[in-house]
Design a protein around this motif. Structure first.
Motif, mmCIF file in Angstrom:
data_model
loop_
_atom_site.group_PDB
_atom_site.id
_atom_site.type_symbol
_atom_site.label_atom_id
_atom_site.label_comp_id
_atom_site.label_asym_id
_atom_site.label_seq_id
_atom_site.Cartn_x
_atom_site.Cartn_y
_atom_site.Cartn_z
ATOM 1 N N ALA A 189 -63.210 6.002 41.707
ATOM 2 C CA ALA A 189 -64.277 5.070 42.125
ATOM 3 C C ALA A 189 -64.860 5.471 43.483
ATOM 4 O O ALA A 189 -64.200 6.113 44.284
ATOM 5 C CB ALA A 189 -63.696 3.663 42.196
ATOM 6 N N GLU A 190 -66.074 5.057 43.753
ATOM 7 C CA GLU A 190 -66.741 5.407 45.001
ATOM 8 C C GLU A 190 -65.967 4.934 46.220
ATOM 9 O O GLU A 190 -65.744 5.688 47.143
ATOM 10 C CB GLU A 190 -68.138 4.775 45.027
ATOM 11 N N TRP A 242 -51.251 4.156 45.192
ATOM 12 C CA TRP A 242 -52.382 3.955 44.279
ATOM 13 C C TRP A 242 -53.240 5.206 44.136
ATOM 14 O O TRP A 242 -53.882 5.421 43.114
ATOM 15 C CB TRP A 242 -53.256 2.825 44.800
ATOM 16 N N TYR A 243 -53.223 6.062 45.172
ATOM 17 C CA TYR A 243 -54.082 7.261 45.119
ATOM 18 C C TYR A 243 -53.626 8.241 44.045
ATOM 19 O O TYR A 243 -54.323 9.186 43.723
ATOM 20 C CB TYR A 243 -54.124 7.920 46.498
ATOM 21 N N ARG A 244 -52.421 8.007 43.475
ATOM 22 C CA ARG A 244 -51.949 8.890 42.401
ATOM 23 C C ARG A 244 -52.456 8.393 41.051
ATOM 24 O O ARG A 244 -52.098 8.907 40.010
ATOM 25 C CB ARG A 244 -50.419 8.940 42.403
ATOM 26 N N VAL A 245 -53.292 7.378 41.054
ATOM 27 C CA VAL A 245 -53.841 6.834 39.813
ATOM 28 C C VAL A 245 -55.356 6.973 39.839
ATOM 29 O O VAL A 245 -56.007 6.546 40.788
ATOM 30 C CB VAL A 245 -53.451 5.353 39.673
ATOM 31 N N LEU A 246 -55.912 7.606 38.819
ATOM 32 C CA LEU A 246 -57.358 7.794 38.760
ATOM 33 C C LEU A 246 -57.823 7.732 37.313
ATOM 34 O O LEU A 246 -57.049 7.396 36.426
ATOM 35 C CB LEU A 246 -57.739 9.143 39.384
ATOM 36 N N ARG A 247 -59.086 8.019 37.090
ATOM 37 C CA ARG A 247 -59.637 7.930 35.728
ATOM 38 C C ARG A 247 -59.110 9.056 34.850
ATOM 39 O O ARG A 247 -58.641 10.063 35.325
ATOM 40 C CB ARG A 247 -61.152 8.009 35.805
ATOM 41 N N SER A 248 -59.225 8.869 33.561
ATOM 42 C CA SER A 248 -58.706 9.868 32.615
ATOM 43 C C SER A 248 -59.511 11.165 32.692
ATOM 44 O O SER A 248 -59.043 12.208 32.257
ATOM 45 C CB SER A 248 -58.721 9.303 31.210
ATOM 46 N N ASP A 249 -60.677 11.132 33.244
ATOM 47 C CA ASP A 249 -61.485 12.361 33.356
ATOM 48 C C ASP A 249 -61.252 13.051 34.706
ATOM 49 O O ASP A 249 -61.812 14.091 34.990
ATOM 50 C CB ASP A 249 -62.960 12.027 33.161
ATOM 51 N N GLY A 250 -60.378 12.482 35.543
ATOM 52 C CA GLY A 250 -60.054 13.111 36.818
ATOM 53 C C GLY A 250 -60.926 12.622 37.967
ATOM 54 O O GLY A 250 -60.729 13.020 39.102
ATOM 55 N N SER A 251 -61.878 11.745 37.697
ATOM 56 C CA SER A 251 -62.739 11.234 38.767
ATOM 57 C C SER A 251 -62.183 9.904 39.275
ATOM 58 O O SER A 251 -61.220 9.381 38.761
ATOM 59 C CB SER A 251 -64.150 11.048 38.232
#
Length: 104
Positions: free
Chosen positions: A71-72, A60-69
């Motif tokens: 979640a807390e 799952w850590y290979r999935v993030l927001r489209s802006d590269g950021s």
DNA sequence: TTTCTGACACTAG
DNA sequence: CCTAGTGCCAGAA
């Protein structure tokens, strides 16, 4: 065929999302919206929900927001795992321009 | 059936 | 660079 057959719902959206995440190679990342579109869905929020339920069985850590950021609650593990795989970072955010994986 | 929520995306200021 | 508001779909009660 029974319907427009736009994207094959043979399996639950969850299974297809998990499969897509497992296909992401090390050192690369995908945004929730990209994964959603990759599986034929337009619900990036569902991707996050699915990873929250079975995220322990996929990277799952290979999935993030489209802006590269990210979640807390994930920020610490997210960044740590990506850096360990050699993902290019730009400050606190990932360099999507270079780490984004389009499925090939 | 309606309503609420969510590890989001996008645009505008 | 930042924050705020709106729209999106899928699943559960």
């Amino acid at each position: 065929m029974p319907g427009p057959a736009g994207g094959g719902d043979l399996e639950p959206l969850a299974d297809r999302v998990l499969a897509c995440v497992q296909l992401i190679p090390a050192g690369r990342v995908m945004s929730y919206g990209d994964v959603a579109e990759f599986v034929g869905s337009r619900a990036p929020r569902q991707v996050g929900r699915i990873l929250a339920l079975a995220g322990g069985t996929v990277p799952w850590y290979r999935v993030l927001r489209s802006d590269g950021s990210c979640a807390e609650h994930l920020h610490s593990e997210q960044v740590a795992s990506l850096v360990a795989e050699g993902v290019p970072f730009r400050g606190e955010r990932v360099d999507m321009a270079a780490a984004r994986w389009d499925g090939r």
